[in-house]
Design a protein around this motif. Structure first.
Motif, mmCIF file in Angstrom:
data_model
loop_
_atom_site.group_PDB
_atom_site.id
_atom_site.type_symbol
_atom_site.label_atom_id
_atom_site.label_comp_id
_atom_site.label_asym_id
_atom_site.label_seq_id
_atom_site.Cartn_x
_atom_site.Cartn_y
_atom_site.Cartn_z
ATOM 1 N N THR A 82 1.155 -1.085 -0.049
ATOM 2 C CA THR A 82 0.193 -0.503 0.346
ATOM 3 C C THR A 82 0.613 1.683 -0.218
ATOM 4 O OG1 THR A 82 -0.148 0.017 2.240
ATOM 5 C CG2 THR A 82 -1.755 -1.275 1.355
ATOM 6 N N ASP A 83 0.335 2.047 0.146
ATOM 7 C CA ASP A 83 0.929 3.353 0.317
ATOM 8 C C ASP A 83 1.309 3.906 1.913
ATOM 9 O OD1 ASP A 83 -1.632 4.477 1.240
ATOM 10 O OD2 ASP A 83 -1.609 5.723 0.379
ATOM 11 N N ARG A 84 1.398 3.084 2.314
ATOM 12 C CA ARG A 84 2.250 3.174 3.755
ATOM 13 C C ARG A 84 3.907 3.935 3.454
ATOM 14 N NH1 ARG A 84 1.749 -2.227 3.736
ATOM 15 N NH2 ARG A 84 3.066 -3.538 4.274
ATOM 16 N N ALA A 85 3.643 4.342 4.945
ATOM 17 C CA ALA A 85 5.408 4.806 5.221
ATOM 18 C C ALA A 85 6.162 4.003 5.799
ATOM 19 C CB ALA A 85 4.963 6.126 5.763
ATOM 20 N N ALA A 86 5.324 3.159 6.620
ATOM 21 C CA ALA A 86 6.047 2.483 7.801
ATOM 22 C C ALA A 86 4.712 1.444 8.047
ATOM 23 C CB ALA A 86 6.518 2.866 8.737
ATOM 24 N N SER A 87 5.126 0.781 8.976
ATOM 25 C CA SER A 87 4.185 -0.566 9.367
ATOM 26 C C SER A 87 4.737 -0.936 11.002
ATOM 27 C CB SER A 87 3.637 -1.483 8.258
ATOM 28 O OG SER A 87 4.713 -2.360 7.984
ATOM 29 N N SER A 119 -7.827 4.809 16.280
ATOM 30 C CA SER A 119 -7.391 6.142 17.337
ATOM 31 C C SER A 119 -6.049 6.315 15.490
ATOM 32 C CB SER A 119 -5.880 6.327 17.708
ATOM 33 O OG SER A 119 -5.340 5.555 18.285
ATOM 34 N N ASP A 120 -6.322 7.981 15.071
ATOM 35 C CA ASP A 120 -5.361 8.482 13.868
ATOM 36 C C ASP A 120 -4.764 9.889 14.413
ATOM 37 O OD1 ASP A 120 -7.393 10.436 12.694
ATOM 38 O OD2 ASP A 120 -8.277 8.845 13.311
ATOM 39 N N GLN A 121 -4.008 10.020 14.088
ATOM 40 C CA GLN A 121 -3.108 11.864 14.705
ATOM 41 C C GLN A 121 -2.071 11.958 13.119
ATOM 42 O OE1 GLN A 121 -1.869 11.861 18.318
ATOM 43 N NE2 GLN A 121 -0.407 13.259 17.998
ATOM 44 N N GLN A 122 -1.966 13.451 12.949
ATOM 45 C CA GLN A 122 -0.926 13.546 12.112
ATOM 46 C C GLN A 122 0.389 14.173 12.782
ATOM 47 O OE1 GLN A 122 -2.942 16.471 9.153
ATOM 48 N NE2 GLN A 122 -4.710 15.932 9.567
ATOM 49 N N LEU A 123 1.444 13.720 12.022
ATOM 50 C CA LEU A 123 2.328 14.287 12.814
ATOM 51 C C LEU A 123 3.916 14.978 11.653
ATOM 52 C CD1 LEU A 123 4.224 10.923 14.542
ATOM 53 C CD2 LEU A 123 2.527 10.615 13.220
ATOM 54 N N GLN A 124 4.556 14.949 12.545
ATOM 55 C CA GLN A 124 5.776 15.190 11.661
ATOM 56 C C GLN A 124 7.174 14.379 12.043
ATOM 57 O OE1 GLN A 124 7.018 17.266 9.337
ATOM 58 N NE2 GLN A 124 4.666 18.306 9.317
ATOM 59 N N VAL A 125 7.583 13.114 11.089
ATOM 60 C CA VAL A 125 8.371 12.027 11.459
ATOM 61 C C VAL A 125 9.662 12.371 10.054
ATOM 62 C CG1 VAL A 125 9.569 9.040 11.043
ATOM 63 C CG2 VAL A 125 6.839 10.386 12.127
ATOM 64 N N ALA A 126 11.510 12.285 10.584
ATOM 65 C CA ALA A 126 12.037 13.098 10.156
ATOM 66 C C ALA A 126 11.397 13.843 8.633
ATOM 67 C CB ALA A 126 12.188 11.699 9.426
ATOM 68 N N GLY A 127 10.454 15.016 8.950
ATOM 69 C CA GLY A 127 10.443 16.154 8.047
ATOM 70 C C GLY A 127 9.364 15.716 7.309
ATOM 71 N N GLN A 128 8.336 14.538 7.110
ATOM 72 C CA GLN A 128 7.742 14.043 6.735
ATOM 73 C C GLN A 128 6.536 14.205 6.881
ATOM 74 O OE1 GLN A 128 8.276 9.664 4.877
ATOM 75 N NE2 GLN A 128 6.811 10.729 3.282
ATOM 76 N N HIS A 129 4.950 14.628 5.985
ATOM 77 C CA HIS A 129 3.889 14.746 6.830
ATOM 78 C C HIS A 129 3.135 13.301 6.775
ATOM 79 C CE1 HIS A 129 0.042 17.601 7.082
ATOM 80 N NE2 HIS A 129 0.397 16.699 8.482
ATOM 81 N N HIS A 148 0.326 7.061 7.383
ATOM 82 C CA HIS A 148 0.845 7.309 5.644
ATOM 83 C C HIS A 148 1.045 8.503 5.521
ATOM 84 C CE1 HIS A 148 -2.098 3.795 5.142
ATOM 85 N NE2 HIS A 148 -2.438 3.532 6.943
ATOM 86 N N PRO A 149 1.746 8.775 3.999
ATOM 87 C CA PRO A 149 2.581 9.907 4.088
ATOM 88 C C PRO A 149 1.246 10.988 3.469
ATOM 89 C CG PRO A 149 3.255 8.321 2.363
ATOM 90 C CD PRO A 149 2.159 7.751 3.418
#
Length: 475
Positions: A82-87, A119-129, A148-149
């Motif tokens: 999928t388009d996920r950035a991490a799992s 639950s879900d939450q927006q955050l910055q990880v290594a400069g990526q939203h 997910h980016p």
């Protein structure tokens, strides 16, 4: 308007500004509403999509984890792409991650997922939203997490912001343009009224507005026309009165002047004590004569004397009038002005030159020179004097009837000479100004529209003052 700092704006500008502000306000409100609805919809859609993907992956992971001694890492790697950035998965009090670090997950998000809630939450990880999503697994305390980016969503929202901002600016410009057009149409009657009032102020008392069957503007046009007609009749009556009085004074004045001339011819026979009063009386009679002549000239103009135009060699006329008035040669004609031709009223133009030279001779230390040259409206005439000059505050006042400078002696002159000059120059559609002479004294400059020799007569001359001015007042 003073409180809002709009003193520098005209009525047309204020109407245009009002339209522009109205358009700006409406476009901003519409842009904010559009931004709120569309951005919320896009974010909600992205969040719902991320939750569905995370839930599906959690269900696929559940079957693998139900085996004995599952290989959690391999299970994470085997999840559908999928388009996920991490799992990440929290299983049996231990973290497993294919990509990503558990330390980047918000503690509250982890706690909610382990407690059994999505639950879900927006955050910055290594400069990526990114959007982090956590869902519980079947075993209490276990949970599965993905982030997910949101770069695509951010780009879409940025494009939306730029589009809405551009729309606001375009709407503002359109509002200003519509306001300008609306103010022009709405204020056209006011502009025509202003033009007619200016014509009346310049002496065109026959200026009228063409009344229309308009309940809003018809009354205004009728009132203006009635006022202008009443003013024209009053001025004509005053002119006739001044003319009649001046004519009536001419006969006794001529008798007194002839008698005074007879007395002055026998001045030597008069006693010494009588000579000085006789001289003073002679000066006052001469001043009285000039006053009557000036009043006749003014009343002739006010009474509607239209005069007559004829072709005049301007240099010759100026030289003859100036030199005769000064009693000596004072005129200099530039080579480029020698052949200039003017359509003029010869009597009025001669009076202009004579009055200016007389003013210099009698009140300003003498006439230093009269200069004729091509330029300005066609021909320019300078009359220089040897006086102290005219203060700035008095340069408009001296052309008014009975107007004198602030430092002028109250008994000198009639106060009508320069007023006659201004009227006659205006009759010729010219201009007159007074400035400082570079060599000292005052300089009176007359600009008159002229024709170059060889050109058809009248090619630079405005329509005659005999033509009436009628304007249609349009709503």
């Amino acid at each position: 308007m003073r409180r809002f700092g709009l003193r520098g704006f005209g009525l047309r500008d204020r109407v245009m500004l009002a339209y522009g502000l109205l358009a700006l306000g409406l476009s901003v409100v519409l842009a904010l509403v559009t931004w709120g609805v569309v951005s919320h919809y896009l974010i909600q859609q992205r969040t719902d999509s991320a939750i569905v993907e995370t839930t599906d992956n959690a269900a696929a992971l559940h079957y693998g984890l139900s085996r004995v001694h599952p290989a959690v890492g391999k299970l994470l790697d085997s999840l559908p792409s999928t388009d996920r950035a991490a799992s990440l998965v929290y299983f049996e009090n231990q973290w497993y991650a294919a990509v990503g670090s558990p330390a980047d997950l918000p503690p509250q998000l982890v706690a909610n997922a382990r407690a059994g809630g999505e639950s879900d939450q927006q955050l910055q990880v290594a400069g990526q939203h990114v959007l982090a999503v956590g869902v519980p697994l079947s075993r209490p305390g276990d949970a599965y997490f993905e982030w997910h980016p949101l770069d695509g969503l951010d780009g879409t929202l940025r494009t939306l912001r730029i589009t809405l901002l551009f729309a606001v600016l375009v709407t503002l410009l359109l509002g200003l343009a519509v306001g300008r057009l609306a103010s022009t149409l709405a204020l056209r009657p006011l502009a025509e009224l202003t033009y007619a009032a200016s014509a009346v102020a310049r002496g065109r008392l026959d200026a009228r507005l063409q009344a229309e069957d308009d309940r809003d503007l018809g009354g205004l046009a009728t009132s203006f026309n009635q006022t202008a007609a009443a003013l024209e009749q009053r001025v004509a009556a005053d002119a006739r009165f001044a003319g009649d009085v001046s004519h009536e004074l001419r006969t006794p004045l001529m008798t007194m002047l002839n008698s005074m001339q007879l007395i002055q011819n026998h001045r030597g026979e008069l006693p010494e004590v009588v000579r000085e009063p006789v001289e003073l009386l002679g000066d006052d009679l001469e001043r009285f004569r000039r006053l009557v002549v000036d009043l006749l000239e003014i009343s002739r103009d006010d009474g509607g004397d239209r005069g007559s135009r004829e072709l005049v060699m301007i240099a010759e006329l100026v030289q003859a009038a100036a030199d005769a008035t000064a009693g000596r040669s004072v005129t200099t004609v530039a080579a480029d002005a020698a052949g200039l031709v003017l359509q003029a009223d010869k009597r009025r133009l001669e009076r202009v030159i004579a009055n200016l030279v007389e003013n210099a001779e009698d009140h300003a230390g003498g006439c230093k020179g009269v200069f004729v040259e091509a330029g300005g409206l066609g021909v320019t005439i300078h009359v220089d004097d040897a006086g102290p000059g005219v203060p700035l505050a008095d340069r408009a006042r001296i052309f008014e009837r009975f107007g004198r400078g602030s430092d002028a002696a109250p008994t000198r002159g009639t106060g009508l000479g320069l007023a006659i000059v201004a009227r006659h120059v205006q009759w010729h559609h010219g201009t007159i100004v007074v400035t400082d002479n570079p060599d000292g004294g005052a300089r009176f400059t007359v600009d008159l529209p002229a024709n170059l020799r060889g050109q058809p007569p009248g090619c630079m001359v405005a329509p005659s003052d005999s033509e009436g001015v009628t304007m249609r007042l349009r709503g």
